[in-house]
Design a protein around this motif. Sequence first.
Motif, PDB file in Angstrom:
ATOM      1  N   VAL A   1      92.030  66.818 -16.409  1.00  0.00           N
ATOM      2  CA  VAL A   1      90.942  67.477 -18.311  1.00  0.00           C
ATOM      3  C   VAL A   1      89.604  66.956 -17.512  1.00  0.00           C
ATOM      4  N   PHE A   2      89.737  65.889 -16.442  1.00  0.00           N
ATOM      5  CA  PHE A   2      87.527  66.061 -16.467  1.00  0.00           C
ATOM      6  C   PHE A   2      87.238  67.138 -14.683  1.00  0.00           C
TER       7      PHE A   2
ATOM      8  N   SER B   1      91.849  70.159 -23.750  1.00  0.00           N
ATOM      9  CA  SER B   1      91.789  68.282 -23.329  1.00  0.00           C
ATOM     10  C   SER B   1      92.502  67.859 -23.707  1.00  0.00           C
TER      11      SER B   1
ATOM     12  N   GLY C   1      95.604  65.208 -21.786  1.00  0.00           N
ATOM     13  CA  GLY C   1      95.511  63.909 -22.429  1.00  0.00           C
ATOM     14  C   GLY C   1      96.402  63.765 -22.887  1.00  0.00           C
TER      15      GLY C   1
END
Length: 458
Positions: free
Chosen positions: A170-171, A292, A296
């Motif tokens: 995600v990041f 996202s 997740g």
Amino acid sequence: MADHGIDVHEELASATVSGFHRRLGLVMGLLTLFDGYDTFNPAYVIHYVAGPWGLKGSQAGLLISSGLVGFLVGSAVHGLIADRMGRRGTLLGGLWITSIFTLLTALFANSFASFCGLRLLTGLGLGVLLPLATTYINELAPRRAANTYALWGVALGWALGGTIAGLVGVFATPAFGWKALYWVGAMSFLLLPFLHVQLPESPKYLVLRNRSDEIRALLGKLRPDRAALYAAASFSKVQQHPSANPAAVLLTAKYRRTTLAIWLSAFLSLFCIFGLTGWIPTVMMQRGETFSASFGFGAVMQIMSFLGALLLGRLIDRLGSSRGLIAAWWVAGGLSVLALVAFNTHVLNVTAVALAGFCIIGAQFVLNNFTANSYETSVRATAVGMELSIARVGAILGPLVAGSLQQIYRSPTPMFVSIGLSAIVAGAIILLAEQPAAERAGATGAAGALREAVRPAP
């Protein structure tokens, strides 16, 4: 086993969880963290490479499954090595292989073919870590808290690794690209010096090899209140049969019914787990979820898998009847996946995926413990390795079948149906396995349970 000397099996079974138990559990958790992290990475790669590499649904499924092919080979072979050469060296070898090829993936995987080839080689190491860590931790576990201790030592690390993979997906990948997943994974190199110093040999393997001095030292750390007794003690000897093939023993009359039930249910379980986790980010974006949120979902499944395994393990430690409880978990997980066929809202998507992780993956963790407790020490590593090797055939087919179904029907609905029904069938099949000896004895009282747990097979 002879009738003189201290019975190491009984010493381990009747112990309480000590500080040294916890440290060894932490070591196993760190090993399986990198296994869980690396296993679920490809699910977050598909989004970035499917277009540039021109992948069809079945090819994307192979991208996920390539590492699992290597895992199948590694998990099948490692048990034979570990039962003969020792748990410690085999675990370290598996981590070296995993670390080296994870780094090479970050450096050189620039096409579909190179990625799949490097993932296959990485899988050879991954095929050692989870099954052998499961064997190792179960050989240390005090009988009264066997499932709970093993789950904290193995399942937490694996679930945490899968969760971290989701968070990196995600990041980090939007800023640094998909190779960020493998640069982070290569941090497993930092664990190797620590393990070379801290990881002892399994005590039950030491018993098989009659290595008394090492047994005394290790038992003194596991049960420091009895260290003085061990220093001057002799230990019961193990009757070894080196000519026996451990893999063949699994299919003898004594174990055949349990072995086949475990293999079939594990095959279906990992078909479900990897079919779902491999495609869940992509499928959820198709169902209208954001990038996202879709990435997740993988982290949600891993977090919930540990909670599900921990609750299931505690129930089994308290109530027994592991077959029935594992079956109930798989049926509940299958129904949660089938709910995705009928409904598509954000709340339902999150709830169903969370329950699938809680029940299906959670039950698989406990099945690994069930397998380890269903066989005697001399074939235990082989039994767990073969279980996960057969299961990896299902894990390989899961993403391939899921991708092919989506390619044919242009919808994830057939994938959800196949996964949901497979989980329910797995629940029915595990009921055919024999109840582990310790659980059978538990029905006649605690003292009888302990005697049965430590008595060697004839």
